[in-house]
Design a protein around this motif. Structure first.
Motif, short mmCIF file in Angstrom:
data_model
loop_
_atom_site.label_atom_id
_atom_site.label_comp_id
_atom_site.label_asym_id
_atom_site.label_seq_id
_atom_site.Cartn_x
_atom_site.Cartn_y
_atom_site.Cartn_z
N ALA A 20 0.84 -1.20 0.00
CA ALA A 20 0.00 0.00 0.00
C ALA A 20 0.88 1.25 0.00
CB ALA A 20 -0.94 0.00 1.21
N TYR A 21 1.95 1.23 0.80
CA TYR A 21 2.87 2.36 0.86
C TYR A 21 3.52 2.59 -0.51
CZ TYR A 21 6.92 5.17 2.10
OH TYR A 21 7.88 6.16 2.15
N LEU A 22 3.98 1.51 -1.15
CA LEU A 22 4.59 1.62 -2.47
C LEU A 22 3.58 2.11 -3.51
CD1 LEU A 22 6.86 -1.57 -2.58
CD2 LEU A 22 7.59 0.83 -2.40
N ALA A 23 2.32 1.68 -3.39
CA ALA A 23 1.28 2.13 -4.31
C ALA A 23 1.07 3.63 -4.16
CB ALA A 23 -0.02 1.36 -4.07
N ARG A 24 1.06 4.13 -2.90
CA ARG A 24 0.91 5.57 -2.67
C ARG A 24 2.10 6.33 -3.24
NH1 ARG A 24 -0.87 3.76 2.33
NH2 ARG A 24 1.06 4.39 3.36
N LEU A 25 3.31 5.79 -3.05
CA LEU A 25 4.51 6.44 -3.62
C LEU A 25 4.44 6.48 -5.15
CD1 LEU A 25 7.49 5.03 -1.50
CD2 LEU A 25 6.58 7.36 -1.49
N GLU A 27 1.69 6.42 -6.98
CA GLU A 27 0.66 7.40 -7.32
C GLU A 27 1.21 8.82 -7.26
OE1 GLU A 27 -3.19 7.63 -5.25
OE2 GLU A 27 -3.34 5.47 -5.62
N GLU A 28 1.96 9.12 -6.21
CA GLU A 28 2.54 10.45 -6.04
C GLU A 28 3.56 10.73 -7.14
OE1 GLU A 28 3.34 14.25 -4.36
OE2 GLU A 28 1.63 12.89 -4.31
N ALA A 29 4.36 9.74 -7.49
CA ALA A 29 5.35 9.90 -8.57
C ALA A 29 4.63 10.16 -9.89
CB ALA A 29 6.24 8.67 -8.66
N SER A 33 4.89 13.50 -12.09
CA SER A 33 5.30 13.38 -13.48
C SER A 33 4.30 14.09 -14.39
CB SER A 33 5.41 11.91 -13.87
OG SER A 33 5.77 11.79 -15.22
N MET A 34 3.01 13.91 -14.15
CA MET A 34 1.99 14.59 -14.94
C MET A 34 2.07 16.10 -14.76
SD MET A 34 -1.18 11.87 -14.52
CE MET A 34 -2.38 13.01 -15.13
N GLU A 35 2.32 16.55 -13.55
CA GLU A 35 2.47 17.98 -13.27
C GLU A 35 3.68 18.53 -14.01
OE1 GLU A 35 1.77 21.78 -11.63
OE2 GLU A 35 0.47 20.03 -11.86
N ARG A 36 4.78 17.78 -13.99
CA ARG A 36 5.99 18.18 -14.69
C ARG A 36 5.72 18.29 -16.20
NH1 ARG A 36 9.20 14.01 -13.57
NH2 ARG A 36 9.31 14.69 -11.43
#
Length: 181
Positions: A20-25, A27-29, A33-36
Motif C-alpha cells: 500500500a505504501y509503495l502504491a501511494r509512492l 501514485e505520487e510519482a 510526473s503529470m504535473e511536470r
C-alpha cells in the motif's frame, strides 16, 4: 510464536502495508510526473510564443520598408494609368529606381548584391552557369561571358549565386553565334 502462524499473519500484514505504501509512492510519482509534463508543455508554448514575437520584431524593419515600396509601386501604377502616352525610357527609369530601392532595403538588412564583369574567372562558389557561349579564344575559357542575374550575399552566406553565361573554348568556334546550352 505459536503454531497457529502468528508470525505468518504479521508478515502478511507487513507486506500488505508495504505494498500500500509503495502504491501511494507510485501514485505520487505519477502525479508529479503529470504535473511536470503540464509545466513543460506550458513552458514550450510560452517559448514558441516568445520566439514568434521576436521574429516579428526582427522582421518589422523589413516589413516597413516593403510597405513603403508597395506604396511607391501603387502610386506609380496609378500615375501610369492616368497617362495617355508613356515614354519607354521613363518607364525603364522608374523600374530601375524600384530595383535600386529593393537593393537599398536588402543592404540595410545585411544583404548586398555582387556582380561579375565579362572576362572574370568563373567561380562555382559564387556563380551559377545558365548558359554556355562558345569561343575560339582559349584565354576566355571558363570566364564570364554575360551576367544574367546579379548575386546576393550576407556576411554569413551567399543567398543567391550570380547567374551567368560562361565562355567555353571550342577551337574554330563562331563567336557571333547565339549561346549554346
Amino acid at each position: 510464536k505459536s503454531n497457529t502462524g502468528g508470525w505468518h499473519f504479521t508478515a502478511e500484514l507487513y507486506s500488505l502495508a508495504q505494498t500500500a505504501y509503495l502504491a501511494r509512492l507510485l501514485e505520487e510519482a505519477n502525479r508529479l510526473s503529470m504535473e511536470r509534463e503540464r509545466i513543460i508543455d506550458r513552458l514550450h508554448q510560452e517559448n514558441q510564443s516568445l520566439k514568434q514575437g521576436e521574429l516579428q520584431q526582427a522582421l518589422l524593419p523589413v516589413l516597413r520598408d516593403s510597405i513603403r515600396l508597395f506604396d511607391d509601386l501603387h502610386q506609380t501604377a496609378t500615375n501610369y494609368a492616368e497617362r495617355e502616352n508613356l515614354v519607354p525610357a521613363n518607364v525603364a527609369r522608374d523600374f530601375q529606381c524600384f530595383a535600386e530601392t529593393v537593393s537599398d532595403i536588402l543592404y540595410r538588412h545585411g544583404v548586398e548584391r555582387y556582380i561579375a564583369a565579362e572576362g572574370e574567372a568563373f567561380n562555382s562558389k559564387e556563380h551559377r552557369v545558365l548558359g554556355v557561349v562558345k569561343t575560339s579564344v582559349k584565354e576566355k575559357d571558363r570566364t564570364i561571358a554575360r551576367t544574367i542575374h546579379e548575386g546576393f550575399r550576407s556576411n554569413v552566406a551567399i543567398i543567391r549565386l550570380l547567374e551567368a553565361e560562361v565562355y567555353r573554348y571550342v577551337p574554330d568556334a563562331d563567336e557571333n553565334a547565339s549561346p549554346a546550352q
